[in-house]
Design a protein around this motif. Structure first.
Motif, PDB file in Angstrom:
ATOM      1  N   MET A  15       2.509  11.389   7.022  1.00  0.00           N
ATOM      2  CA  MET A  15       2.298  11.799   5.544  1.00  0.00           C
ATOM      3  C   MET A  15       0.944  11.328   4.758  1.00  0.00           C
ATOM      4  SD  MET A  15       6.197  11.120   3.993  1.00  0.00           S
ATOM      5  CE  MET A  15       5.548  11.178   2.617  1.00  0.00           C
ATOM      6  N   TYR A  16       0.482  10.297   5.257  1.00  0.00           N
ATOM      7  CA  TYR A  16      -0.866   9.542   4.708  1.00  0.00           C
ATOM      8  C   TYR A  16      -1.710   9.240   5.808  1.00  0.00           C
ATOM      9  CZ  TYR A  16       2.442   8.717   0.900  1.00  0.00           C
ATOM     10  OH  TYR A  16       3.594   8.850  -0.094  1.00  0.00           O
ATOM     11  N   GLY A  17      -1.829  10.150   6.685  1.00  0.00           N
ATOM     12  CA  GLY A  17      -2.895  10.148   7.752  1.00  0.00           C
ATOM     13  C   GLY A  17      -2.974   8.970   8.288  1.00  0.00           C
ATOM     14  N   LEU A  18      -1.656   8.089   8.860  1.00  0.00           N
ATOM     15  CA  LEU A  18      -1.855   6.771   9.422  1.00  0.00           C
ATOM     16  C   LEU A  18      -1.298   6.881  10.751  1.00  0.00           C
ATOM     17  CD1 LEU A  18      -0.664   4.634   6.301  1.00  0.00           C
ATOM     18  CD2 LEU A  18      -2.722   4.846   7.001  1.00  0.00           C
ATOM     19  N   SER A  19      -1.368   6.028  11.472  1.00  0.00           N
ATOM     20  CA  SER A  19      -0.705   5.992  12.726  1.00  0.00           C
ATOM     21  C   SER A  19      -0.080   4.625  12.988  1.00  0.00           C
ATOM     22  CB  SER A  19      -1.831   6.279  14.012  1.00  0.00           C
ATOM     23  OG  SER A  19      -2.625   4.994  14.184  1.00  0.00           O
ATOM     24  N   LEU A  20       0.556   4.352  14.296  1.00  0.00           N
ATOM     25  CA  LEU A  20       1.280   3.288  14.368  1.00  0.00           C
ATOM     26  C   LEU A  20       0.422   2.187  14.944  1.00  0.00           C
ATOM     27  CD1 LEU A  20       4.081   4.461  16.781  1.00  0.00           C
ATOM     28  CD2 LEU A  20       4.204   3.740  14.205  1.00  0.00           C
ATOM     29  N   ASP A  21      -0.930   2.280  15.086  1.00  0.00           N
ATOM     30  CA  ASP A  21      -2.074   1.474  15.422  1.00  0.00           C
ATOM     31  C   ASP A  21      -2.413   0.639  14.229  1.00  0.00           C
ATOM     32  OD1 ASP A  21      -2.054   2.317  17.973  1.00  0.00           O
ATOM     33  OD2 ASP A  21      -3.933   3.649  17.407  1.00  0.00           O
ATOM     34  N   ARG A  77      11.122   8.767  12.887  1.00  0.00           N
ATOM     35  CA  ARG A  77      11.000   8.865  11.299  1.00  0.00           C
ATOM     36  C   ARG A  77       9.804   7.922  10.822  1.00  0.00           C
ATOM     37  NH1 ARG A  77      15.305  10.217   7.886  1.00  0.00           N
ATOM     38  NH2 ARG A  77      16.998  11.319   8.798  1.00  0.00           N
ATOM     39  N   LEU A  78       9.538   6.823  11.335  1.00  0.00           N
ATOM     40  CA  LEU A  78       8.466   6.189  10.910  1.00  0.00           C
ATOM     41  C   LEU A  78       7.174   6.703  11.316  1.00  0.00           C
ATOM     42  CD1 LEU A  78       7.471   3.398   9.831  1.00  0.00           C
ATOM     43  CD2 LEU A  78       7.651   2.446  12.160  1.00  0.00           C
ATOM     44  N   LEU A  79       7.086   7.560  12.462  1.00  0.00           N
ATOM     45  CA  LEU A  79       5.962   8.214  12.971  1.00  0.00           C
ATOM     46  C   LEU A  79       5.608   9.331  11.602  1.00  0.00           C
ATOM     47  CD1 LEU A  79       6.317   8.932  16.500  1.00  0.00           C
ATOM     48  CD2 LEU A  79       4.132   7.992  15.582  1.00  0.00           C
ATOM     49  N   GLY A  80       6.620   9.816  11.247  1.00  0.00           N
ATOM     50  CA  GLY A  80       6.678  10.966  10.027  1.00  0.00           C
ATOM     51  C   GLY A  80       6.175  10.587   8.745  1.00  0.00           C
ATOM     52  N   TYR A  81       6.703   9.281   8.160  1.00  0.00           N
ATOM     53  CA  TYR A  81       6.168   8.461   7.327  1.00  0.00           C
ATOM     54  C   TYR A  81       4.876   8.287   7.342  1.00  0.00           C
ATOM     55  CZ  TYR A  81      11.252   7.999   6.025  1.00  0.00           C
ATOM     56  OH  TYR A  81      12.518   8.469   5.721  1.00  0.00           O
ATOM     57  N   LEU A  82       4.450   7.759   8.390  1.00  0.00           N
ATOM     58  CA  LEU A  82       2.963   7.380   8.501  1.00  0.00           C
ATOM     59  C   LEU A  82       2.001   8.488   8.473  1.00  0.00           C
ATOM     60  CD1 LEU A  82       3.270   4.504  11.277  1.00  0.00           C
ATOM     61  CD2 LEU A  82       2.699   4.276   8.779  1.00  0.00           C
ATOM     62  N   ALA A 110       0.738  -1.272  -0.015  1.00  0.00           N
ATOM     63  CA  ALA A 110      -0.007  -0.066  -0.016  1.00  0.00           C
ATOM     64  C   ALA A 110       0.883   1.387   0.104  1.00  0.00           C
ATOM     65  CB  ALA A 110      -0.953   0.124   1.386  1.00  0.00           C
ATOM     66  N   TYR A 111       1.846   1.241   0.624  1.00  0.00           N
ATOM     67  CA  TYR A 111       2.631   2.451   0.943  1.00  0.00           C
ATOM     68  C   TYR A 111       4.181   2.018   0.932  1.00  0.00           C
ATOM     69  CZ  TYR A 111      -1.519   4.366   2.417  1.00  0.00           C
ATOM     70  OH  TYR A 111      -2.721   4.695   2.743  1.00  0.00           O
ATOM     71  N   ALA A 112       5.132   2.807   0.429  1.00  0.00           N
ATOM     72  CA  ALA A 112       6.481   2.729   0.313  1.00  0.00           C
ATOM     73  C   ALA A 112       7.519   3.745   0.723  1.00  0.00           C
ATOM     74  CB  ALA A 112       7.171   1.670  -0.839  1.00  0.00           C
ATOM     75  N   TRP A 113       8.527   3.476   1.188  1.00  0.00           N
ATOM     76  CA  TRP A 113       9.317   4.735   1.611  1.00  0.00           C
ATOM     77  C   TRP A 113      10.988   4.329   1.618  1.00  0.00           C
ATOM     78  CZ3 TRP A 113       5.463   3.146   5.130  1.00  0.00           C
ATOM     79  CH2 TRP A 113       4.540   3.758   5.181  1.00  0.00           C
ATOM     80  N   ARG A 114      11.729   5.372   1.372  1.00  0.00           N
ATOM     81  CA  ARG A 114      13.033   5.100   1.444  1.00  0.00           C
ATOM     82  C   ARG A 114      13.891   6.060   2.080  1.00  0.00           C
ATOM     83  NH1 ARG A 114      14.486   1.080  -2.068  1.00  0.00           N
ATOM     84  NH2 ARG A 114      16.691   1.265  -1.617  1.00  0.00           N
ATOM     85  N   MET A 115      14.826   5.706   3.026  1.00  0.00           N
ATOM     86  CA  MET A 115      15.444   6.687   3.881  1.00  0.00           C
ATOM     87  C   MET A 115      16.942   6.024   4.063  1.00  0.00           C
ATOM     88  SD  MET A 115      14.052   5.176   7.570  1.00  0.00           S
ATOM     89  CE  MET A 115      15.526   5.732   8.356  1.00  0.00           C
ATOM     90  N   PRO A 116      17.998   7.059   4.409  1.00  0.00           N
ATOM     91  CA  PRO A 116      19.365   6.717   4.118  1.00  0.00           C
ATOM     92  C   PRO A 116      19.562   5.836   5.297  1.00  0.00           C
ATOM     93  CG  PRO A 116      19.191   9.012   5.253  1.00  0.00           C
ATOM     94  CD  PRO A 116      17.724   8.376   4.566  1.00  0.00           C
ATOM     95  N   THR A 117      20.645   4.716   5.339  1.00  0.00           N
ATOM     96  CA  THR A 117      20.865   3.871   6.088  1.00  0.00           C
ATOM     97  C   THR A 117      22.121   4.540   7.252  1.00  0.00           C
ATOM     98  OG1 THR A 117      20.406   1.835   4.950  1.00  0.00           O
ATOM     99  CG2 THR A 117      21.832   1.882   6.755  1.00  0.00           C
ATOM    100  N   ASP A 118      21.682   5.160   8.204  1.00  0.00           N
ATOM    101  CA  ASP A 118      22.616   5.835   8.971  1.00  0.00           C
ATOM    102  C   ASP A 118      22.819   4.927  10.278  1.00  0.00           C
ATOM    103  OD1 ASP A 118      23.817   7.449  10.576  1.00  0.00           O
ATOM    104  OD2 ASP A 118      22.984   9.394  10.029  1.00  0.00           O
ATOM    105  N   ARG A 119      24.235   4.514  10.305  1.00  0.00           N
ATOM    106  CA  ARG A 119      24.540   3.677  11.591  1.00  0.00           C
ATOM    107  C   ARG A 119      24.647   4.172  12.712  1.00  0.00           C
ATOM    108  NH1 ARG A 119      26.479   1.890   6.840  1.00  0.00           N
ATOM    109  NH2 ARG A 119      27.065  -0.183   6.813  1.00  0.00           N
TER     110      ARG A 119
END
Length: 260
Positions: free
Chosen positions: A49-55, A42-47, A23-32
């Motif tokens: 964006m589409y009106g979604l929540s961690l629930d 970051r995950l909260l921010g991506y969700l 349904a949704y896909a994102w990419r982010m840098p792999t920062d160690r």
């Protein structure tokens, strides 16, 4: 919904599956240096964006090649749900490997092999354009049996720019011809058409070794589309192949169900 995470050396792909559908896909840098807290934000921010929540997430499955970051992702995932799983020894019973040292096979390569068989059948050859250019081979029985690893296109370009004093950073564009008329065209020919030619040669050799001239060849990874414009070696370009493999492994482990 299932959150699939593909942690590469350079970039991390995230995909949210609703049944069979990505349904949704994102990419982010792999920062160690990222901590579980940073990943959570970051995950909260991506969700959001589409009106979604961690629930909306009930399962998290991930494949990673950066051990310290895998641990941070696991901590972040467990804040969301206890239904978490990492591709590797914990999922060995649902994946098929014919390798002398199965523990050495990267989780992303296992996911690619599973997705290739599930989505496109076997035998199959996956060419994954990431930090390295990985070629993963699936035999006629659906088993991952090995492949090849070469320096990735960006690594090769970065090394050339760093070591060749008269060559500045050059854009990654497919040149019109193999004979470059300028330095920029010559570097693009060597880098992009050279990568395409390498893939063509290795795919031809692998097909002969498999005795499977019609084996499906799938391109994936961040630069798959670019190289695909320079060769007809690929039957399919599937940028989300690894995420699909991670989700399929979670399904086979009984942690996520396909749509009916």
């Amino acid at each position: 919904m299932l959150l699939a995470i593909d942690m590469g050396n350079t970039q991390t792909g995230l995909g949210l599956f609703d049944g069979d559908a990505l349904a949704y896909a994102w990419r982010m840098p792999t920062d160690r240096s990222f901590t579980a807290d940073e990943l959570h934000v970051r995950l909260l921010g991506y969700l959001h964006m589409y009106g979604l929540s961690l629930d909306c997430i009930d399962t998290v499955a991930f494949a990673g090649v950066v051990p310290q970051l895998s641990r941070e992702w696991e901590q972040a995932a467990r804040r969301i749900t206890e239904r978490t799983i990492a591709v590797g020894s914990a999922t060995a019973q649902v994946t098929k490997l014919r390798a002398p040292n199965p523990a050495e096979v990267g989780a992303d390569r296992i996911a690619n092999a599973v997705a290739a068989e599930t989505c496109y059948g076997a035998p199959a050859i996956v060419v994954d354009f990431g930090t390295a250019t990985n070629i993963d081979v699936v035999d006629e029985d659906g088993y991952y049996i090995g492949g090849a690893i070469a320096p990735g296109l960006r690594i090769s370009m970065d090394a050339l720019v760093a070591r060749a004093a008269r060559i500045a950073s050059i854009p990654l564009d497919v040149p019109e011809r193999a004979i470059g008329r300028t330095t920029t065209e010559a570097v693009q020919s060597g880098a992009i058409l050279g990568t395409a030619a390498m893939v063509e040669g290795l795919v031809a050799r692998i097909r002969r070794e498999l005795e499977a001239p019609e084996a499906c060849v799938i391109a994936t990874g961040g630069l798959a589309g670019l190289v695909a414009n320079a060769t007809d070696a690929f039957d399919v370009v599937d940028q989300q192949l690894t995420l699909k493999g991670i989700a399929e492994i979670a399904r086979r482990m009984g942690m996520f169900e396909s749509a009916e």
